[in-house]
Design an enzyme around this catalytic site. Structure first.
Site, PDB file in Angstrom:
ATOM      1  N   LYS A 120       0.363  -1.075  -0.111  1.00  0.00           N
ATOM      2  CA  LYS A 120       0.205   0.184   0.107  1.00  0.00           C
ATOM      3  C   LYS A 120       1.216   0.629  -0.046  1.00  0.00           C
ATOM      4  O   LYS A 120       0.417   2.204  -0.663  1.00  0.00           O
ATOM      5  CB  LYS A 120      -0.954  -0.038   0.946  1.00  0.00           C
ATOM      6  N   ASP A 138      -6.728   1.367   0.888  1.00  0.00           N
ATOM      7  CA  ASP A 138      -7.346   1.732   2.498  1.00  0.00           C
ATOM      8  C   ASP A 138      -8.723   1.061   2.642  1.00  0.00           C
ATOM      9  O   ASP A 138      -8.968   0.675   2.276  1.00  0.00           O
ATOM     10  CB  ASP A 138      -6.254   2.729   2.981  1.00  0.00           C
TER      11      ASP A 138
END
Length: 212
Positions: A120, A138
């Site tokens: 991420k 997220d």
């Protein structure tokens, strides 16, 4: 969600916010990398408050290493998990100097090899600092993708792969930011504000809320 609906969804989000970007405050790819590492399980507001004090003093790998781990902790102690994050940032700075001449690498493999950097974080840096059409999933994006039916998936990676398949190419670079902001301010976790949602009619979620 059908391709025409997906096209319409992003067209509306783009019209509302033609140039979306991260809410983290940064001036260089290195500052962004540090801020994203610090943002895990923390708010952007909280990270910005800490980096507003840190970056004028230390905003390069050399300067942060000069602070040392204890010195860095004094600047980021208001952020959750600051002990582990300080250790990761120090180790990351050391590796940047040893392997990359102090520069933030521009490949996923090199980024993910840095301490404290997962998929991420690498996606955020590649997208926001270097303009790559990556999508960092997220909790906000995961929620929006599943609720709307845009790219349902049981795991973060499944949602990311789904989004990369369905998001039209011209919207892919900014999709990350549009979906995060939509999840943060409209499609909220506890009580989404469906009554003011610009994509309400496209959304597949059956439990839409009404204005209180």
């Amino acid at each position: 969600m059908r391709p025409k609906e997906i096209e319409e969804l992003f067209a509306r989000l783009a019209e509302l916010d033609p140039a979306p970007t991260t809410e983290l405050v940064y001036a260089t790819p290195f500052e962004l990398l540090v801020a994203v590492i610090l943002s895990a399980q923390a708010t952007d507001v909280g990270v910005n408050k800490a980096t507003r004090r840190l970056f004028p003093v230390a905003n390069t790998p050399q300067r942060i290493l000069a602070l040392g781990e204890d010195g860095l902790k004094r600047y980021i102690s208001s952020i959750g998990l600051y002990n582990a994050k300080a250790a990761n940032v120090i180790a990351m700075c050391r590796q940047l100097l040893e392997l990359h001449d102090g520069e933030v690498p521009r490949t996923r493999e090199a980024l993910e090899a840095l301490p404290g950097v997962g998929r991420k974080t690498a996606n955020v840096v590649l997208n926001t600092a270097f303009g790559e059409p990556t999508i960092a999933v997220d909790t906000h994006i995961f929620r929006v993708a599943n609720r709307t039916g845009l790219a349902p998936g049981r795991t973060v990676r499944a949602v990311e792969d789904g989004l990369l398949r369905v998001v039209p190419e011209r919207y892919r670079r900014d999709a990350h930011h549009w979906l995060i902001l939509h999840g943060r301010y409209t499609c909220k976790a506890r009580r989404p504000e469906c009554w003011r949602c610009p994509i309400r009619d496209l959304c597949r979620w059956p439990d839409k809320t009404v204005e209180p």
